[in-house]
Design an enzyme around this catalytic site. Structure first.
Site, PDB file in Angstrom:
ATOM      1  N   ASP A  98      -1.489  -0.710   5.910  1.00 44.49           N
ATOM      2  CA  ASP A  98      -1.439  -0.529   7.396  1.00 44.49           C
ATOM      3  C   ASP A  98      -3.032   0.140   7.868  1.00 44.49           C
ATOM      4  O   ASP A  98      -3.799   0.649   8.652  1.00 44.49           O
ATOM      5  CB  ASP A  98      -0.948   1.287   8.111  1.00 44.49           C
ATOM      6  N   ASP A 113      -7.410  -2.137   3.973  1.00 44.16           N
ATOM      7  CA  ASP A 113      -5.605  -3.239   3.702  1.00 44.16           C
ATOM      8  C   ASP A 113      -6.720  -4.771   4.438  1.00 44.16           C
ATOM      9  O   ASP A 113      -5.703  -5.505   3.795  1.00 44.16           O
ATOM     10  CB  ASP A 113      -4.671  -2.372   3.683  1.00 44.16           C
ATOM     11  N   ASP A 171       0.520  -1.426   0.109  1.00 48.18           N
ATOM     12  CA  ASP A 171      -0.631  -0.398  -0.206  1.00 48.18           C
ATOM     13  C   ASP A 171       1.198   1.107   0.224  1.00 48.18           C
ATOM     14  O   ASP A 171       2.554   1.014   0.463  1.00 48.18           O
ATOM     15  CB  ASP A 171      -0.760  -0.086   1.129  1.00 48.18           C
TER      16      ASP A 171
END
Length: 656
Positions: free
Chosen positions: A534, A538, A335
């Site tokens: 995080d 996600d 990410d």
């Protein structure tokens, strides 16, 4: 007790001028407590294995000891039942009381050494638990301080931390500045500067200045407590490699019993006189030396050591499967926000379309973002505050996942978000498209603002790349890992960041519910995929990946969905985790190879294959000692993982 039994055996050989029969009785009496009391638990566990059709190491131990002891007992009580050639000059038959007692004693010694080693593998947990301070300095309502036990601290209380003291709980700095040593948490020796608004973690060391913190997480909710819980969970879990050992053990014990029977029959038929004695001794030696203690320890002891070592390096494995799976990863999906970048975006610039002014536009944007939980919302609000702009009053607030937010200011409809949300409400972004693209190419995230059904302007927010990210990405690529960036951000912005970091593939403008589908597609293409993120968005992708890696600075949902947590939220932790995973699997294979090799060599020796050539036989006593030493050797090999840290230091990355 064994020493006395062996001494009595020597006495039976006329070391002392006493009656041989009296000494034999003394030998029986002295060995009985060892065999009939100290070894009872082994017999019980061995019988349970037979009853449950899962014979185990205790089946072999119990069978060997009881056969040797029963034979000796019959030989003592009724020597006339044995052939004359087995009698000595006193009319007695040789016995193995001391061998039976010694086997039990050596097994007990091996278990004691194993327990001591297991205790050392939990050093990391004990060290972590010991780091927690015993008390805290609470600030009363009247401003005075009081020292209280740590367990009495509650969320929302203000605590004072003086220089040189440990921070008592997880919280946020509300007053003061200081350098905090977080090495116990991250493994990094350099202190971290902390000021108002920064988060601090319990058990880290305040160094230079006084701090006042707001307690946010206490007790079992603290980072330290969760680390301890995760390490303990990992140490109790079973690695997939353990299934191989279990399958082998299920066939191994019956095979050993069969080999022992064949050994007995072969020596009884073909062996020299006294054949029965030779047959018995060698069959018992086979049972004892083949005890699969080392095989049973090979995997779990390595997992225990590795999970403890990981905690010291700031890498928390949820279970043994994650430790084993991480070494096979060939693709790492990352990410962007909070993983590659700091995750603390800041307002960069404001673009307006006439007749709107910058302050009026920023006020509307801040009003919309005040009710939003998106990471970019804080950047807009903080940027407005820094410019002295107050958020506008907004009603009918709605969040459009992955696109933006809408609402009303008075009777005026307003919206903030990406091009997709503008298209949904029929607003063209063409007047600012060129400027927005230029900002995105510079790595900024651009959010358009609309009011009364027309474009009012745009806000650009920047999220700096973590200073450690470029070196970590380079190290991962050196390890042969393909890097993929997966983000919901605009493609131009994502490509700007990806180009800077030399990322292999960039997948942008992905909705939260689409991230797991991307992971699945990569897996269908034959890749072993790890995902690092995080945020709450996600979590599905982290759960879908072969190994989910959560940044310790992220949300609880992300950490609950992942198999690995990086305490500091630094990608160098992924490099450390991969190296530790590879070292652990290599260590397990060494242990399994040693255990299999030991039995492959030891069983034929115990059966007496060298006797026709050399006249040498392996005593059951020596077999018991060798069995114990094999377990100790496996433990010693596993303990080497306590020093495993093959990943280069950050300094070497930077130097490279």
């Amino acid at each position: 007790m064994v020493g006395v039994a062996m001494l009595s055996h020597l006495m039976g050989a006329h070391v002392f001028p006493l009656s041989a029969r009296i000494l034999r009785a003394l030998e029986l009496i002295l060995s009985a407590p060892v065999v009939l009391w100290a070894g009872v638990d082994y017999y019980r566990r061995g019988w349970l294995g037979i009853r449950n059709r899962t014979p185990n190491m205790y089946t072999l131990i119990g069978l060997g000891v009881l056969v040797a002891y029963s034979y000796s007992l019959v030989a003592t009580v009724a020597p006339q039942a044995f052939p004359p050639k087995m009698h000595d000059q006193h009319g007695m038959v040789g016995v193995y009381f001391e061998v039976s007692a010694a086997i039990i004693t050596l097994v007990l010694l091996g278990e004691w050494l194993e327990l001591a080693a297991r205790g050392r593998t939990s050093t990391a947990i004990r060290q972590l638990v010991g780091l927690a301070p015993k008390g805290a300095r609470r600030i009363r309502a009247d401003g005075t301080d009081e020292d209280v036990p740590l367990e009495s601290v509650r969320v929302g209380e203000h605590l004072r931390v003086r220089p040189g003291e440990k921070i008592p709980v997880d919280g946020r700095v509300i007053d003061g500045r200081s350098a905090v040593d977080e090495s116990m948490l991250t493994g990094e020796p350099l202190p971290v500067e902390k000021g108002p608004g920064d988060h601090v973690v319990g058990a880290t060391l305040n160094q230079t200045g006084g701090l006042v913190i707001l307690a946010e997480r206490v007790g079992a909710d603290s980072v330290l407590s969760r680390i301890v819980a995760l390490v303990a969970l990992a140490q109790r879990s079973r690695a997939p490699l353990q299934r191989l050992a279990d399958r082998v053990a299920a066939w191994f014990v019956p095979a050993v019993i069969l080999i022992a029977l064949l050994t007995f029959v072969t020596w009884w038929i073909l062996g020299p006189e006294p054949r029965l004695a030779y047959a018995l001794v060698n069959a018992v030696a086979v049972l004892i030396i083949a005890c699969p203690c080392a095989l049973g320890l090979a995997t779990p002891i390595s997992i225990m050591v590795a999970s403890g070592r990981g905690a010291q390096l700031g890498v928390l494995f949820r279970d043994a499967k994650a430790i084993e799976a991480l070494r096979e990863i060939d693709t790492l999906v990352l990410d962007k926000t909070g993983t590659l970048t700091l995750g603390r975006p800041a307002l960069d610039s404001v673009l307006v379309v006439a007749p709107w002014g910058e302050q009026e536009l920023l006020s509307l944007a801040a009003g919309l973002e005040r009710a939003s939980e998106h990471p970019l919302a804080r950047a807009v609000l903080d940027g407005a505050t820094a410019r002295g702009v107050s958020p506008a009053e907004v009603t009918d607030f709605q969040s459009v996942t992955g696109r933006g937010v809408t609402g009303r200011h008075g009777t005026r409809p307003i919206a903030l978000g990406n091009r997709a949300v503008m298209q949904d409400i029929g607003v063209s972004v063409d007047p600012l498209q060129r400027s927005a693209d230029a900002l995105r190419r510079a790595g900024r995230t651009v959010m358009f603002v609309a009011a009364d059904g027309s474009l009012a302007g745009a806000i650009a927010v920047g999220d700096p790349v973590k200073h450690s990210t470029p070196a970590a990405i380079a190290a991962l690529k050196t390890e042969g890992v393909r890097i993929v960036m997966l983000t919901g951000d605009a493609r131009v912005t994502a490509e700007a960041v990806g180009k800077t970091l030399n990322i292999d593939e960039i997948i942008a403008e992905v909705q939260p519910d689409e991230k797991a589908a991307v992971i699945e597609r990569l897996q269908r293409d034959g890749h072993r995929v790890a995902m690092a993120g995080d945020g709450i968005n996600d979590a599905p992708a982290l759960a879908r990946a072969d190994v989910g890696i959560a940044m310790g600075t992220g949300t609880d949902v992300a950490m609950e969905s992942a198999q690995v947590t990086l305490v500091k939220g630094d990608l160098h932790g992924v490099v450390r985790a991969i190296h530790l995973s590879r070292a652990t699997v290599r260590n397990i294979r060494q242990n399994l190879g040693f255990a299999f090799g030991y039995n492959a060599l030891g069983i034929p020796l115990a059966a007496g294959v060298l006797y026709p050539l050399t006249g040498l036989l392996l005593s059951p006593l020596v077999a018991a000692l060798a069995m114990s030493l094999s377990s100790v050797s496996v433990i010693g090999n596993a303990l080497r993982l306590r020093h495993a840290d093959q990943a280069p230091s950050r300094a070497s990355y930077v130097a490279a």
